[in-house]
Write a protein that holds these residues in place. Structure first.
Motif, mmCIF file in Angstrom:
data_model
loop_
_atom_site.group_PDB
_atom_site.id
_atom_site.type_symbol
_atom_site.label_atom_id
_atom_site.label_comp_id
_atom_site.label_asym_id
_atom_site.label_seq_id
_atom_site.Cartn_x
_atom_site.Cartn_y
_atom_site.Cartn_z
ATOM 1 N N THR A 123 20.195 49.678 -5.946
ATOM 2 C CA THR A 123 19.416 48.470 -6.239
ATOM 3 C C THR A 123 18.173 48.395 -5.370
ATOM 4 N N LEU A 124 18.348 48.600 -4.065
ATOM 5 C CA LEU A 124 17.214 48.528 -3.149
ATOM 6 C C LEU A 124 16.214 49.634 -3.436
ATOM 7 N N ASP A 125 16.704 50.822 -3.747
ATOM 8 C CA ASP A 125 15.807 51.927 -4.079
ATOM 9 C C ASP A 125 15.009 51.612 -5.346
ATOM 10 N N ARG A 126 15.687 51.093 -6.349
ATOM 11 C CA ARG A 126 15.026 50.773 -7.627
ATOM 12 C C ARG A 126 13.995 49.661 -7.460
ATOM 13 N N MET A 127 14.352 48.623 -6.726
ATOM 14 C CA MET A 127 13.466 47.469 -6.605
ATOM 15 C C MET A 127 12.293 47.713 -5.667
ATOM 16 N N PRO A 137 22.497 49.801 -10.871
ATOM 17 C CA PRO A 137 21.450 50.379 -11.700
ATOM 18 C C PRO A 137 21.120 51.816 -11.298
ATOM 19 N N ALA A 138 20.379 52.489 -12.163
ATOM 20 C CA ALA A 138 19.901 53.818 -11.798
ATOM 21 C C ALA A 138 18.871 53.694 -10.684
ATOM 22 N N PRO A 139 18.996 54.494 -9.635
ATOM 23 C CA PRO A 139 17.993 54.425 -8.556
ATOM 24 C C PRO A 139 16.641 54.915 -9.037
ATOM 25 N N ALA A 140 15.594 54.556 -8.305
ATOM 26 C CA ALA A 140 14.250 55.009 -8.664
ATOM 27 C C ALA A 140 14.124 56.518 -8.526
ATOM 28 N N ALA A 147 18.633 42.902 5.604
ATOM 29 C CA ALA A 147 17.374 42.708 6.317
ATOM 30 C C ALA A 147 16.260 43.562 5.723
ATOM 31 N N LEU A 148 16.551 44.812 5.425
ATOM 32 C CA LEU A 148 15.511 45.688 4.888
ATOM 33 C C LEU A 148 15.089 45.262 3.486
ATOM 34 N N ALA A 149 15.995 44.660 2.726
ATOM 35 C CA ALA A 149 15.607 44.139 1.419
ATOM 36 C C ALA A 149 14.570 43.028 1.573
ATOM 37 N N VAL A 150 14.787 42.155 2.565
ATOM 38 C CA VAL A 150 13.822 41.093 2.831
ATOM 39 C C VAL A 150 12.485 41.684 3.266
ATOM 40 N N LEU A 151 12.538 42.658 4.157
ATOM 41 C CA LEU A 151 11.306 43.257 4.669
ATOM 42 C C LEU A 151 10.576 44.046 3.591
ATOM 43 N N ALA A 152 11.313 44.691 2.717
ATOM 44 C CA ALA A 152 10.674 45.427 1.625
ATOM 45 C C ALA A 152 9.913 44.475 0.709
ATOM 46 N N GLY A 153 10.477 43.283 0.500
ATOM 47 C CA GLY A 153 9.795 42.307 -0.342
ATOM 48 C C GLY A 153 8.551 41.734 0.302
ATOM 49 N N ALA A 154 8.447 41.834 1.633
ATOM 50 C CA ALA A 154 7.284 41.313 2.351
ATOM 51 C C ALA A 154 6.217 42.375 2.583
#
Length: 281
Positions: free
Chosen positions: A80-84, A141-144, A46-53
């Motif tokens: 992944t979520l941190d990096r993106m 991946p490496a996090p941000a 859910a947070l991945a979707v919200l981060a993209g919005a």
């Protein structure tokens, strides 16, 4: 002091509206709780979707029940979520307390604290780019954020709060101002004992509902249903703040205690809660 919003769980499709309004307002963070055997959205998805919005607001698990998850996969998902999101993820972690959540995952409830410590040791290694071990290479991946996303731990007992200093970056306290101060000081004491630089970030939580009598009633009913398993749902619902004056007073009290952020946790489903809380601030 920063102020974030804890999102309701009853209508996942409406959370995009909540997120966009919060991103356009004065709020710092979107928080989402975690349960498995319950009618709630899975928080990382859910947070991945919200981060993209959204474009600037942080996204925070509050708290993710890490022992219920595979460690290597969780490390990869979080990185992944941190990096993106360019470092907008805050990973709030806890051990959980429901028997059914543990039953369906086959995780021993009695060893969940030890499992979380083992998970953190592995995730910190993986986020730093080290191999998994036993001939298995790194997991990207490496996090941000170097070393992994910001990690907060929730809890009330000393063993849980000590985890803040041992593995984390801060403390997530779901406690009223009247007794949160002792928890804050315990987190700071452990931080010094572990010779950590600076101070732990302290994030407090307030359960709130603003609006008509019907809206407040619905929020109370939703919160009661969520916490029925604890046996203390009535007492917890009684602590929900439902007036602008009461919410402002609690925010000020947490500021006096040295909190860095307060999450206003909502159980009412209407996105107009975002606008009402923004006006309050």
């Amino acid at each position: 002091m920063n102020v974030g919003i804890g999102l309701p769980i009853g209508d996942p499709a409406a959370l995009l509206t909540w997120a966009r309004r919060a991103d356009a307002g004065p709020f710092s963070t979107l928080g989402l709780l975690d349960r498995l055997v319950y009618d709630n959205p899975e928080p990382l998805v859910a947070l991945a979707v919200l981060a993209g919005a959204t474009s600037r607001i942080r996204v925070q698990t509050e708290v993710l029940l890490a022992p219920l998850r595979d460690t290597a996969l969780l490390a990869k998902q979080a990185a992944t979520l941190d990096r993106m999101t360019d470092g907008r993820l805050v990973l709030g972690l806890g051990i959980g307390g429901r028997d059914d959540d543990h039953q369906v995952t086959g995780v021993d409830k009695h060893t969940r604290g030890r499992r979380l410590d083992e998970q953190m040791a592995m995730m910190r290694r993986l986020w730093s780019g080290e191999p998994y071990g036993d001939g298995v290479g790194p997991i990207g991946p490496a996090p941000a954020r170097p070393g992994g996303p910001e990690v907060l731990f929730g809890g009330f007992r000393p063993a849980a709060i000590e985890r803040v200093a041992r593995w984390g970056d801060g403390f997530l306290a779901a406690a009223a101002p009247s007794w949160a101060g002792d928890l804050f000081e315990t987190a700071r004491r452990f931080w010094k004992e572990y010779d950590r630089d600076g101070e732990p970030r302290i994030v407090a939580q307030i359960n709130v509902a603003l609006g008509t009598d019907d809206q407040v009633h619905d929020a109370r009913a939703n919160m009661h249903a969520y916490y029925t398993f604890t046996g203390t749902a009535d007492r917890m619902v009684d602590g929900m703040l439902t007036t602008p004056a009461g919410i402002r007073e609690a925010i000020a009290a947490f500021a006096d205690l040295g909190a860095d952020e307060v999450m206003l946790y909502c159980y009412g489903l209407g996105p107009d809660q975002v606008d009402r809380l923004a006006d309050l601030l």
